[in-house]
Design a protein around this motif. Structure first.
Motif, PDB file in Angstrom:
ATOM      1  N   LEU A   3     -52.118 -31.829  25.373  1.00 35.27           N
ATOM      2  CA  LEU A   3     -52.696 -32.982  24.704  1.00 35.27           C
ATOM      3  C   LEU A   3     -53.715 -32.562  23.660  1.00 35.27           C
ATOM      4  N   SER A  17     -53.805 -37.826  37.011  1.00 32.69           N
ATOM      5  CA  SER A  17     -54.307 -38.188  35.681  1.00 32.69           C
ATOM      6  C   SER A  17     -53.119 -38.274  34.742  1.00 32.69           C
ATOM      7  N   SER A  18     -53.163 -39.234  33.853  1.00 33.52           N
ATOM      8  CA  SER A  18     -52.002 -39.409  32.977  1.00 33.52           C
ATOM      9  C   SER A  18     -52.437 -39.714  31.566  1.00 33.52           C
ATOM     10  N   ALA A  19     -51.589 -39.370  30.623  1.00 36.07           N
ATOM     11  CA  ALA A  19     -51.862 -39.669  29.214  1.00 36.07           C
ATOM     12  C   ALA A  19     -50.550 -39.647  28.457  1.00 36.07           C
TER      13      ALA A  19
END
Lengths: 190, 599
Positions: A3, A17-19
């Protein structure tokens, strides 16, 4: 790393955790990356929650500690592979052999061979275990691969690939990570 | 913070709360707007804030220094007259007259109010009592002494009467039974010459059908117990529940209230959850979960759910049930699965036997389940040596010998390449269990062909190549059966701990029955404690796994499984569901939890 493009110090995670990640390919599609904690008391729990939504699974392996942890790694991989939801959806599976920047890291080929051997033994021991209390047998219908032959990753219903990568990068903390393999695979999936 | 038991810091809880709040408030924007990227990219310069909070917390804990003891003048006692503290029987207790000797006390303020009220009554008394104080102290002492002696005299008279009765009890006589002489010899029915020897054991007609119980099966594969899951029935109940309580509310306000309760996103508070948790706790206890564990479980679920925002159309009950279910599954699923076959294969590769020890209280089914497990191991092609370390119970060795015979009849050596699959190692009764275990393990060890030392290589190699039977003497698994013992029997627990510490088995299995209720907690805690206390090593060998037996006797009151895994956090390796060799199962966490949560 994917990221932000930089190396960050992290702690052991307690939750997921996510994105959203924009893939570098022609279509410029985006995928949501979800990172699940690896602690042994948590990993199954989080796998349960997210396995149905997975379009693809990246199984990250520590190439340096692999020799010591072969049994644990294989056990967890086995549990991922024989899971009913995973078998039904057959998401693409990438086994990322991380920490390649360390000199003692094992190569992807070696890891693949070792895992195949270990999974071969595991499917025998798991199917021979006493059956569970209710209808679903532990390893019965979900037989990994073909019965007569030794286990091979090509026998699985899903596409499995092995890739080497390193989050830290060979030039130390400041350098870019080299995981072109990982990025290419992500581009393909998207 | 982590080692609270060694060094308790009183400010820890408050400090953690403060840090939590401050961090969240300061970086609120980053979290809310940017999500994970915010976490990754943001710089969190929190060190100064943290040090400040820590200093504040430390100082606040120091402020409450040891309090200075009050002087006598300040205390209440000096303000009462001595006279009013004397209780004379038959007289009404006098009113407390405040002593005005202590001028600096705060009580004067209140006394001033009370004093005018009593002033008229107690006018003459204050000066009088002041004089009488010194005099009456000695008198009081004397009076007290007299009363003390009086009381004792009365008690002394009463105690004399029971004494003559006590003398009759001396000299206990042996109980005489009606059926004749109660000699030990007469009661001993065993033939002394055959105690523990092989020949005298009667060889009964062995019927394989009755032993196996179910002939239509694949060898090596054990079938499952049919377990109906009433999922549909449950769901109906859940859906109906929210409509029921809301239907009771009447009026327009009630209608809106119901809709709000269903759709709105409100956060859970303790008060909302308490009635539901109470019900759940009682439900768990009714299902045979140990009481203290049910309480702890509900507490932890409450803590986890506090402040959580509920989604639409979910009731408090369903949220709590969901959380409880997750917690229960988490408890029952082991962190690291105990895969016995895998470990046996490993030990096979290293050419040493895999040692399993069975321990537990009396009558839980150790020997029976040992036989079942050895059957399962033989079906999978491993040879088993059974060590009879139960040297106490009558018939223990014979029981194991019978099992050995039957197992060998089921799996004769011919079908396994001339190898005897099961053998019994026993030394009779009354011997030291730890010694027998050690001998059994060395007996079961793989022996190199004919060598008794490091003699010359060539000749030995030739002997080895001619495949002497000694080379195949090694057994793959050694199962050690110990005597049942109560958890609070200290010498026996020491003996068990010694057996385990000396022989260092690969797997220590605690055998517990599913019928046990609150006792399970006590048993496991004491067993673990004994093993830890009496082991000399740095990391003592504790219980590695649990075998849950007599599972067929409980319908759905499966709470014992939860109690046991909660206490030890070790997995349930096997479940015993009957008395035939096929009645061995492995635990399915989801099915057990479903049975537990079923109304």
């Amino acid at each position: 790393q994917l990221l932000t493009g930089k190396f960050r110090d992290t702690q052991t995670s307690i939750t997921d955790s996510s994105a959203v990640y924009r893939v570098r390919n022609d279509k410029s599609a985006s995928v949501t990356l979800i990172d699940l904690p690896g602690h042994e008391s948590l990993r199954l729990q989080f796998l349960e929650r997210f396995k149905a939504a997975a379009r693809a699974i990246v199984f990250v392996v520590d190439s340096v500690a692999f020799q010591r942890e072969v049994k644990d790694v294989a056990e967890f991989l086995y549990q991922v592979l024989v899971d009913n939801t995973v078998l039904k959806n057959a998401p693409a599976l990438l086994i990322a052999c991380n920490k390649q920047d360390v000199t003692m890291a094992k190569s992807a080929k070696l890891i693949q061979q070792q895992l195949e051997k270990e999974l071969n033994t595991l499917r025998v021991t798991h199917s021979a275990a006493p059956t569970s209390l209710d209808g679903s047998a532990t390893g019965g219908p979900a037989q990994l691969g073909k019965k007569g032959k030794d286990f091979d990753f090509s026998q699985l219903p899903m596409k499995v690939e092995f890739v080497e990568c390193s989050a830290r990068g060979s030039k130390g903390e400041e350098g870019d990570a080299d995981f072109e393999g990982l990025e290419k695979w992500l581009a393909k999936i998207a | 913070v982590g080692f609270q038991k060694i060094l308790t810091l009183t400010y820890v809880d408050k400090l953690i709360d403060d840090v939590h709040k401050e961090f969240r408030d300061k970086y609120r924007n980053e979290f809310q707007q940017k999500g994970t990227l915010g976490l990754l990219n943001g710089t969190f310069d929190f060190k100064d804030d943290f040090m400040r909070l820590l200093r504040d917390a430390e100082e606040s804990s120091k402020v409450r220094a040891p309090t200075v003891m009050k002087t006598f003048e300040q205390s209440l006692k000096s303000q009462k007259t001595v006279k009013c503290m004397i209780e004379t029987r038959g007289e009404k207790p006098k009113e407390k007259v405040k002593n005005k000797k202590n001028k600096g006390s705060k009580k004067e303020g209140t006394e001033a109010v009370a004093a005018p009220g009593k002033a008229s009554a107690g006018d003459k008394q204050p000066p009088a009592t002041g004089d009488r104080e010194e005099l009456t102290k000695d008198e009081i002492l004397q009076k007290n002494r007299e009363e003390f002696f009086k009381r004792h005299m009365k008690a002394g008279e009463k105690s004399r009467s029971p004494k003559p009765e006590a003398q009759k009890e001396k000299g206990k006589k042996p109980r005489v039974w009606d059926l004749g002489n109660s000699n030990a010899k007469v009661l001993d029915y065993s033939n002394s010459a055959t105690n523990g020897s092989a020949e005298a054991c009667p060889v009964e007609e062995f019927d394989p059908d009755t032993a196996l119980g179910d002939r239509n099966r694949e060898p090596g594969r054990l079938y499952d117990l049919e377990y109906e899951s009433d999922d549909e029935a449950e769901e109906e109940k859940v859906i109906q529940n929210p409509s029921k309580p809301s239907a009771k509310k009447g009026g327009l306000g009630g209608m809106f209230g119901m809709l709000k309760g269903l759709v709105g996103s409100k956060s859970l508070t303790r008060e909302d959850m308490d009635p539901v948790l109470e019900k759940m706790k009682d439900h768990l206890i009714a299902k045979n979960v140990a009481a203290e564990i049910a309480v702890q479980l509900c507490e932890s679920v409450a803590k986890k759910l506090e402040g959580k925002v509920m989604g639409t159309f979910t009731t408090v009950t369903s949220t709590v049930k969901q959380a409880l279910q997750e917690a229960l599954v988490q408890i029952l699923q082991p962190q690291r699965r105990v895969d016995v076959l895998r470990d046996v294969m490993d030990a096979q590769r290293h050419r040493r036997p895999y040692v399993v020890t069975f321990c537990g209280v009396n009558g839980v089914g150790k020997s029976t389940n040992l036989a079942k497990i050895s059957f399962w191991l033989i079906e999978n092609g491993f040879s088993v040596l059974i060590a009879a370390c139960d040297t106490f119970r009558a018939g223990a060795v014979e029981q194991l010998r019978t099992h050995t015979r039957r197992l060998n009849a089921l799996h004769p050596p011919e079908s396994h390449g001339g190898r005897t699959m099961v053998q019994l190692y026993e030394k009779g009764y009354g011997k030291d269990a730890a010694g027998i275990a050690m001998e059994a393990i060395s007996y079961g060890r793989w022996k190199t062909g004919g060598g008794r030392g490091c003699f010359g290589g060539m000749i030995l190699l030739n002997v080895a190549f001619s495949s002497s039977p000694a080379r195949n003497q090694g057994f793959d698994v050694v199962l050690v059966d110990t005597a049942g013992r109560m958890q609070d029997n200290a010498p026996l627990m020491t003996a068990l701990a010694k057996l385990i510490a000396v022989n260092a088995p690969d797997l220590v299995l605690f055998v517990g029955e599913a019928l046990v209720g609150n006792e399970a907690v006590d048993q496991l805690v004491k067993f673990n404690k004994a093993l830890a206390d009496h082991s000399m090593a740095q990391t003592p060998r504790l219980i590695d796994g649990i075998v849950l037996t007599k599972f067929d006797t409980i319908d759905d009151k499966v709470g014992a499984a939860i109690s046991m895994t909660y206490i030890t956090s070790k997995p349930i390796v096997f479940v015993g569901t009957g008395q035939t060799y096929c009645d061995l199962r492995s635990l399915n966490a989801k099915a057990v939890v479903a049975a537990l949560m079923k109304a």
